[in-house]
Design a protein around this motif. Sequence first.
Motif, short mmCIF file in Angstrom:
data_model
loop_
_atom_site.label_atom_id
_atom_site.label_comp_id
_atom_site.label_asym_id
_atom_site.label_seq_id
_atom_site.Cartn_x
_atom_site.Cartn_y
_atom_site.Cartn_z
N MET A 119 -5.53 2.80 7.88
CA MET A 119 -4.73 3.35 6.78
C MET A 119 -5.26 4.72 6.41
O MET A 119 -4.49 5.64 6.14
N LYS A 120 -6.57 4.84 6.38
CA LYS A 120 -7.19 6.11 6.02
C LYS A 120 -6.95 7.17 7.10
O LYS A 120 -6.62 8.31 6.81
N ARG A 121 -7.15 6.75 8.37
CA ARG A 121 -7.10 7.74 9.46
C ARG A 121 -5.71 8.04 9.96
O ARG A 121 -5.49 9.07 10.58
N GLN A 168 -7.91 -1.25 7.03
CA GLN A 168 -8.26 -0.27 6.00
C GLN A 168 -8.68 1.08 6.61
O GLN A 168 -8.34 2.14 6.10
N LEU A 169 -9.42 0.99 7.69
CA LEU A 169 -9.86 2.21 8.38
C LEU A 169 -8.65 2.98 8.92
O LEU A 169 -8.54 4.20 8.79
N ASP A 202 0.82 -1.21 0.00
CA ASP A 202 0.00 0.00 0.00
C ASP A 202 0.85 1.26 0.00
O ASP A 202 0.49 2.26 -0.61
N GLY A 253 -1.54 6.37 6.33
CA GLY A 253 -0.85 5.29 5.63
C GLY A 253 0.01 4.39 6.50
O GLY A 253 0.79 3.61 6.00
#
Length: 240
Positions: free
Chosen positions: A188-190, A185-186, A20, A193
């Motif tokens: 990574m967003k908040r 995933q949450l 990612d 990265g």
Amino acid sequence: MEATDVQEQMRLLKQLQDIDSVVASISHDRQQMQQELGTLDAEVERIGAMVSGLQENLEGLRAERRELEQALSQERDNVVRAESRLPSIKTQKEYVAVLKEVDTAKKMNRDIEERIKGKDEEIGALDQEKQEKDRDLAGQEEQVAARRREIETSLAEMDNTLATSEKERSEFLAQIPLTTRKRYQLLMKRRGGTAVVEARQGACQGCNMQLPPQVYNSLFRQEEVMTCPHCNRLIFLAGE
Ligand SMILES: [Zn+2]
């Protein structure tokens, strides 16, 4: 097949995060290159517009010059016509009148000739300016074309890497249990990265806060996926 082993899950998550981060960095570069192309194109367009403007002005000046040439030729005809009448003139009064007519026409001619000279100077200066801009434009176009080729090659390579990464990514994702995957995933967003971090000497390396002893101890037991109580990132032990 989903991994049930905590250690395996954490290994997969770390790999997923590496992919990612590569994807994010490529996407960023990609966007910058596309922006650069846009800027280069805009510069070519700007100089092109300048060249067209100069061309238009030149055409206008040349049209004005043609009109002056026409007027001059007409006045010259007038002089010739008036002078040709002189030998056949009978009266002194008429003779003087025609001479005056010739004189006026000649004066007019000199005036028009002056204006034509002025136009020639204007045209010369503008033409030189336009030639310079033409050269600028050609240079800029060449530069843009070369850079465009470079960028397009890079973009194609990036697309390949992204496609490969996307494939790997889905393979990793499929092996991670849904709840962990969603949490990852949450985060990574908040968390800009970084969702998976190391716990070193009792501290979370994501937020640098000390972990409560029971959390740190649970990490050693590897019975469940642990999170930092301060930043919520998924934590793992170093040196496994
Ligand atoms: Zn933390």
